[in-house]
Design a protein around this motif. Sequence first.
Motif, short mmCIF file in Angstrom:
data_model
loop_
_atom_site.label_atom_id
_atom_site.label_comp_id
_atom_site.label_asym_id
_atom_site.label_seq_id
_atom_site.Cartn_x
_atom_site.Cartn_y
_atom_site.Cartn_z
N MET A 94 15.28 17.67 12.21
CA MET A 94 14.16 17.02 12.61
C MET A 94 13.91 17.01 13.95
SD MET A 94 13.54 14.46 9.39
CE MET A 94 11.92 13.93 10.12
N GLN A 100 5.41 18.81 13.41
CA GLN A 100 6.11 17.67 12.36
C GLN A 100 5.15 17.58 11.05
OE1 GLN A 100 8.58 15.65 12.91
NE2 GLN A 100 8.99 16.95 14.62
N LEU A 174 9.56 19.69 4.13
CA LEU A 174 9.94 18.26 4.74
C LEU A 174 9.49 17.06 4.03
CD1 LEU A 174 11.75 17.36 7.02
CD2 LEU A 174 9.96 17.49 8.71
#
Length: 240
Positions: A94, A100, A174
């Motif tokens: 990450m 993101q 994610l």
Amino acid sequence: MISAVITAGGKGVRTGYKVPKQFLTVFDVPIIIYTLQNIAKIACIDKIVVVVPDGWQGFIQAYAEQYNIKKLVEVVLGGATRFESVFNGVNAIMKHLDSQNPRECLVGFYDGNRPLVPESVTLDAIAAAREHGAAVALEPCYDTMLECDGDTFVDQVLDRSHLYKGQCAEFHNLEVLQELQKLAEKETLPDLPLYALLLHLKRKLAFVNGSSKSFKITTADDIELFKAMVKADNAQLMQN
């Protein structure tokens, strides 16, 4: 963005060697490096993190330099459990993400001692994870499956048409991984592979076809099989 975490924290006691199996050499190259090279050559995978036991960090970094594996961005320590080790890798990945957006970022998970996972299996798992959020490769069980209790046979032959082996590649976006991590902060989760944990939690999981080439090097016999396969591949390359 697509990244990969290679877990290489096992002790390898079943091989009978003192060195963990993923660090044994085959034709002077450690098994973990074969795995790393195999994943690094896949064009759509951008970044790789390797999770190792304490003391092996410099070993991986040195070999990655020697073999020019530029996609390796970090080597991190494993944890006390499988879950901790995996998420040490996820947290490291990450830090290196360009985006993101949780749904755009896929992370793949590979065992360090599965050096021959076909690229086609990885690409199928990526496509399925993009659509469903999580995916794993499975291989059917072709042998007759018997149930045993210790040294005693249970009077039952299992229906192999319903039995599959979990393999690599395994990919999750994610968003799925962040949900699991938040859940683990609130309650104790069983220490299972991520795909098995998702099934346990009744979360969505897609399946793709695995391959017999994705076998896990666990015993000394597996090492001999891998040696033979590497030798055959090298001979074919020389002929071409």
